[in-house]
Design an enzyme around this catalytic site. Structure first.
Site, PDB file in Angstrom:
ATOM      1  N   ALA A   1       0.787  -1.119  -0.119  1.00 46.59           N
ATOM      2  CA  ALA A   1      -0.001  -0.015  -0.030  1.00 46.59           C
ATOM      3  C   ALA A   1       0.805   1.349  -0.243  1.00 46.59           C
ATOM      4  CB  ALA A   1      -1.000  -0.117   1.240  1.00 46.59           C
ATOM      5  N   ASP A   2       0.714   2.327  -1.149  1.00 48.47           N
ATOM      6  CA  ASP A   2       1.312   3.507  -0.878  1.00 48.47           C
ATOM      7  C   ASP A   2       0.568   4.454   0.055  1.00 48.47           C
ATOM      8  OD1 ASP A   2      -0.791   4.232  -2.580  1.00 48.47           O
ATOM      9  OD2 ASP A   2       0.338   4.530  -4.363  1.00 48.47           O
ATOM     10  N   SER A   3       1.052   5.575   0.295  1.00 52.96           N
ATOM     11  CA  SER A   3       0.385   6.665   1.100  1.00 52.96           C
ATOM     12  C   SER A   3      -0.926   6.756   0.498  1.00 52.96           C
ATOM     13  CB  SER A   3       1.268   7.782   1.249  1.00 52.96           C
ATOM     14  OG  SER A   3       1.157   8.553   0.097  1.00 52.96           O
TER      15      SER A   3
ATOM     16  N   ASP B   1      -3.164   4.544  -0.803  1.00 47.22           N
ATOM     17  CA  ASP B   1      -3.982   3.632  -0.332  1.00 47.22           C
ATOM     18  C   ASP B   1      -3.895   3.745   1.203  1.00 47.22           C
ATOM     19  OD1 ASP B   1      -4.123   2.292  -2.588  1.00 47.22           O
ATOM     20  OD2 ASP B   1      -2.176   1.315  -2.551  1.00 47.22           O
TER      21      ASP B   1
ATOM     22  N   LYS C   1      -1.337  10.388  -8.060  1.00 46.89           N
ATOM     23  CA  LYS C   1      -1.698   9.526  -9.158  1.00 46.89           C
ATOM     24  C   LYS C   1      -2.634  10.108 -10.132  1.00 46.89           C
ATOM     25  CE  LYS C   1       0.016   4.868  -7.641  1.00 46.89           C
ATOM     26  NZ  LYS C   1      -0.457   4.043  -6.589  1.00 46.89           N
TER      27      LYS C   1
END
Ligand SMILES: Cc1cc2nc3c(=O)[nH]c(=O)nc-3n(C[C@H](O)[C@H](O)[C@H](O)COP(=O)(O)O)c2cc1C
Lengths: 75, 310
Positions: free
Chosen positions: A33-35, A37, B147
């Site tokens: 999980a990135d930040s 997520d 993103k």
């Protein structure tokens, strides 16, 4: 009890099987999980339990999240 | 939905010069603030006392409002937060994390807080933490990016929050500002176009590279580390991509990236420096004084708005 709810929220956001997720699961290494997520997961947990979690930066494992939720939802 | 950002920040134009690590120092900040926008001091490369010295220099150069950016990942974030309160800086922007733990001190000091948010969940968190407005930053931006594109992020953040939203990422002229206005933004944060301001002290090679850049010249590196950065696709970026493709270790990537921004900004190394800039660089064609950039932006914005709403 809290663990199961939290596990399901995490599984949904990360696309992992709920059975794979334990208290020791690392948010970054195991869940990948990135930040984005992580903050989404925290946001969903906060809404579910009607709490506000501080110190998101210090969260390393699923167990850390469960501990925070247990403490906060007792109050 | 719309708020008066000029009134909130006590500035003439609703335009914020985004913090740029190693680059937006007292020279650029004071020029932007004197020109009627909001200059923002970058502190990612400074310690507490270095930051204090720059704040004092800004105050010698302008009596207009300015802001200090705190990179929450920086090892000096605590010191800088303290200095900002002690020096009564009017406005703070934050990047890379949640400013939650500093909020009580900032509010106590009467500081207006504008966190940068790359997603709806993070923006909502900032609102709960007590932010005065949120800067929704799309992945077109230069530097560390999320993103989601500005086009998609801004309206979703606007719908989710009750506080004003400032759009960032991909804005370099009045059309971009007007487009973000239509998406619900009340203000605009701009980085790449201010890289080529006359008062910007970045190396001349860097400015020339931004001016030369075409639409396809940037890429993001560091996806694998979870901290992607938008840069010009030079030799360094290509080597980085190659390393990432063969799943190199974080240490290897770190070694290649270390000091790379400084090499670009200070030494003008356009091959092995990290030349951070946004996808909109293709629209940036000349060096101009900050005041002229601000006037151009705003006049162009008014023209576009009046032509399209006829
Ligand atoms: C060279 C460079 C360095 C940056 N450094 C920072 C920084 O230290 N802190 C921060 O919050 N944002 C940083 N940013 C993001 C900008 O503040 C701004 O949000 C962004 O540039 C807006 O997108 P644009 O480049 O398309 O105008 C940086 C951007 C660039 C181009």
């Amino acid at each position: 009890m809290n663990f199961e709810k939290i596990r399901d929220i995490i599984a949904e956001q990360t696309g992992k099987d709920a059975e794979e997720i334990t208290m020791e699961t690392s948010v970054k290494d195991d869940l990948e999980a990135d930040s984005l997520d992580l903050f989404q997961i925290i946001n969903d947990i906060e809404d579910e339990f009607d709490i506000k979690i501080e110190d998101v930066e210090n969260i390393k494992t699923v167990g850390d999240v469960v501990k925070l939720v247990d403490e906060l939802s007792q109050k | 939905m719309y708020a008066d950002i000029c009134q909130l920040l006590n500035i003439q134009y609703p335009i914020i010069q985004g913090a740029m690590a190693w680059i937006s120092d007292s020279s650029l900040v004071s020029a932007v603030s004197n020109g009627g926008g909001l200059g923002v001091l970058a502190t990612g490369h400074l310690d507490g006392e270095g930051c204090r010295a720059e704040i004092r220099r800004i105050r010698e150069l302008t009596d207009k409002p300015f802001a200090v950016n705190i990179m929450l990942l920086s090892q000096f974030a605590d010191d800088i937060a303290q200095v900002v309160c002690e020096e009564h800086v009017p406005i703070v922007t934050t990047g890379a994390g949640s400013p939650g733990k500093f909020m009580p001190a900032f509010k106590e000091a009467g500081i207006i807080v504008l966190p940068v948010a790359p997603s709806v969940a993070i923006a909502k968190r900032m609102e709960k933490d007590g932010a005065d407005a949120v800067i929704a930053e799309g992945c077109e931006s230069g530097g560390h990016v999320g993103k989601i594109t500005t086009m998609c992020l801004v309206p979703q953040v606007v719908d989710a929050l009750h506080i004003p939203v400032i759009a960032a990422g991909g804005i370099a002229d009045g059309r971009g500002m007007a487009a973000c206005r239509m998406l619900g933004a009340s203000g605009y944060q701009i980085g790449t176009r201010f890289l080529v301001a006359k008062e910007c002290t970045v190396h001349p090679n860097y400015k020339a590279r931004v001016i030369k850049a075409k639409d396809i010249d940037t890429t993001t590196t560091g996806q694998s580390t979870g901290h992607p950065v938008r840069v010009i696709r030079n030799r360094l970026a290509r080597e980085f991509e190659a390393l990432e493709k063969r799943a190199a270790s974080a240490e290897e990537l770190d070694a290649l990236g270390r000091g790379a921004l400084r090499r670009a900004v200070k030494d003008g190394d356009m091959d092995y420096g990290s030349v951070m800039c946004g996808q909109i660089a293709g629209l940036v064609t000349k060096e101009q004084p900050a005041k002229e950039i601000l006037e151009d932006l705003y006049q162009d914005y008014l023209r576009v708005m009046s032509e399209t709403t006829k």
